[in-house]
Structure formats: C-alpha cells, structure tokens
Scaffold this motif. Structure first.
Motif, PDB file in Angstrom:
ATOM      1  N   GLN A 194       0.829  -1.203   0.000  1.00 35.59           N
ATOM      2  CA  GLN A 194       0.000   0.000   0.000  1.00 35.59           C
ATOM      3  C   GLN A 194       0.868   1.260   0.000  1.00 35.59           C
ATOM      4  N   GLN A 195       1.968   1.243   0.775  1.00 33.99           N
ATOM      5  CA  GLN A 195       2.844   2.415   0.842  1.00 33.99           C
ATOM      6  C   GLN A 195       3.487   2.711  -0.503  1.00 33.99           C
ATOM      7  N   ASP A 197       2.278   1.719  -3.372  1.00 35.19           N
ATOM      8  CA  ASP A 197       1.244   1.736  -4.407  1.00 35.19           C
ATOM      9  C   ASP A 197       1.497   0.671  -5.472  1.00 35.19           C
TER      10      ASP A 197
END
Length: 254
Positions: A194-195, A197
C-alpha cells in the motif's frame, strides 16, 4: 649593541690590546648566541601555542564526530536486538506447532526481523584526515592517540562480522526466492504494498508452512547466533571503547 662591541674591538686592535680584544670578541659571540636562543625560545613558544590551538580544534571536532557515531551505534544495537527478539518469537512458534500464529502476525515477525540490514557507519572524516596528514601526533595524550589509531582496525573487524551476519540474513530471505513461499504475502500483510502503491493480486499464498521446515529453522538459528555475536562480542565492546575515547577527549578539551 653588536655595533657597540665591534667599535670597541676595532679600537682595541688599533691599540694592540689583544687580550682585551679577545674578551670583547668573546662577549660579542655570547651576545649573538643569547640572541639566537631567545629567538628560538620565542619561536618555540609560538609554535606550542599554535599546536595547542590546533589540538583544541581537533579535539572539539573529534568529540562531535564520536558523539554522532555513538548515537548511531546505540540505534543500531536496538535494531539488532529487535531482530533477535523477532527471530526468537518465530522459534517459539516452530517449537510449539499447536501454537501457530496468524498470517499477519507471522509476516510482521518476518518483516521485523529480516527487513533491516545491520551496518555501522561512523563519522570518521576528521579522524581519517588527521591520520592521513600525520596530524594525529598533535594530540598530546598518548593513550588517546593509541585508541584512535586502533579505531580504524577495530571498525574493519566490525565490518567482517556484519558481513557474516548479512550472509545469514540472506539465507533466511532466500526462502522467499523459491516457488513454495511468497514475499508478496509478507509485504501485503505489513502494508508495504500500500505504501509503494504496488498493484495487489487477488491470490495470496500462505507462508505458515515455513514453521515446519527444518531448513528454515536452521537458518533462523544461524541468524540469531550471528546477531548475538554481533551485539555482544562486537557492538558492546565497541561502545565501551567509544565511551573511553570520548572521556579522554573531553578531559583534554580546555
């Protein structure tokens, strides 16, 4: 004054008073010698003052460097201990198959223990400049000079141990280069995907079967042993040596 002696000497020679001439000639020589000694004394005092000022500048710079390096080492010791604690937690699950962690907890332990490499990078720019230029001799404290001279070789020994630890860390990480295990699962569970992407696939492969792998357990054990040796046999003595150097530096600073 020398002209005065020369004038008297010429008068004595003209009157053939050789004995008195020799006395005055000897006095002139003594006067010149005294003048030279006074000049050398003044020059030595000036040089000592310059060396003292230069020494103080070096000492203050070294104190700043070693204080910064000490903070780096303190942080690194904490990271290394965190790696050990995480690896030990994995071993507790391996030792008790009935107490299996969830996928997320296992991923967090793996990431906590093996995502950070261990490398001490001290601030040595001033010390290296002093050694390379020969200015280490300006330091008047012989014990401090000895410790600073040995510091570089000590760091080389530290680097060899860190390389060994990195090898053991790589052995563990190699488990995730095989078909049967998933680095993607670890990174997704700890939020790295998530960090960064990174697109997340629908399929998620479990890594929990590693807890029943003897090869994985052996790699964990070797990693813990290398981490423990790095901390106890290398970082802790290095910290004591650093504190000794800082203590000597601070005593020498006016």
């Amino acid at each position: 004054m020398i002209k005065f002696f020369r004038k008297i000497r010429q008068q004595l020679l003209s009157k053939n008073q050789v004995s008195k001439y020799l006395v005055y000639a000897f006095g002139e020589i003594i006067l010149v010698v005294i003048g030279i000694l006074i000049a050398l004394g003044i020059n030595n005092l000036n040089q000592q003052r310059i060396n003292k000022n230069t020494e103080q500048i070096y000492l203050q710079g070294l104190e700043e460097e070693f204080q910064t390096s000490k903070l780096k080492l303190e942080e690194l010791i904490q990271v290394n201990q965190g790696n050990i604690d995480g690896a030990k937690s994995i071993l507790t699950y391996i030792a008790d198959p009935n107490n299996s962690p969830g996928e997320k907890e296992f991923s967090e332990l793996l990431y906590q223990s093996f995502s950070s490499d261990i490398a001490f990078n001290p601030n040595n720019s001033l010390l290296n400049e002093m050694i390379n230029s020969g200015n280490l001799k300006i330091l008047s404290n012989s014990e401090l000079r000895r410790l600073l001279t040995n510091w570089i070789s000590t760091l080389e020994d530290i680097k060899r141990q860190e390389n060994e630890l990195d090898i053991q860390r790589e052995h563990v990480l190699n488990e995730f280069r095989t078909e049967g295990n998933s680095l993607q699962t670890v990174l997704k569970q700890v939020g790295v995907y998530q960090q960064l992407d990174i697109p997340i696939g629908q399929k998620e492969q479990s890594n929990l079967k590693l807890l029943s792998s003897s090869a994985f357990e052996n790699n964990i054990l070797m990693f813990i042993l290398a981490s423990y040796a790095t901390g106890e046999a290398h970082y802790q003595p290095l910290m004591r040596e650093m504190e000794q150097i800082l203590s000597l530096i601070q005593k020498e600073i006016d």
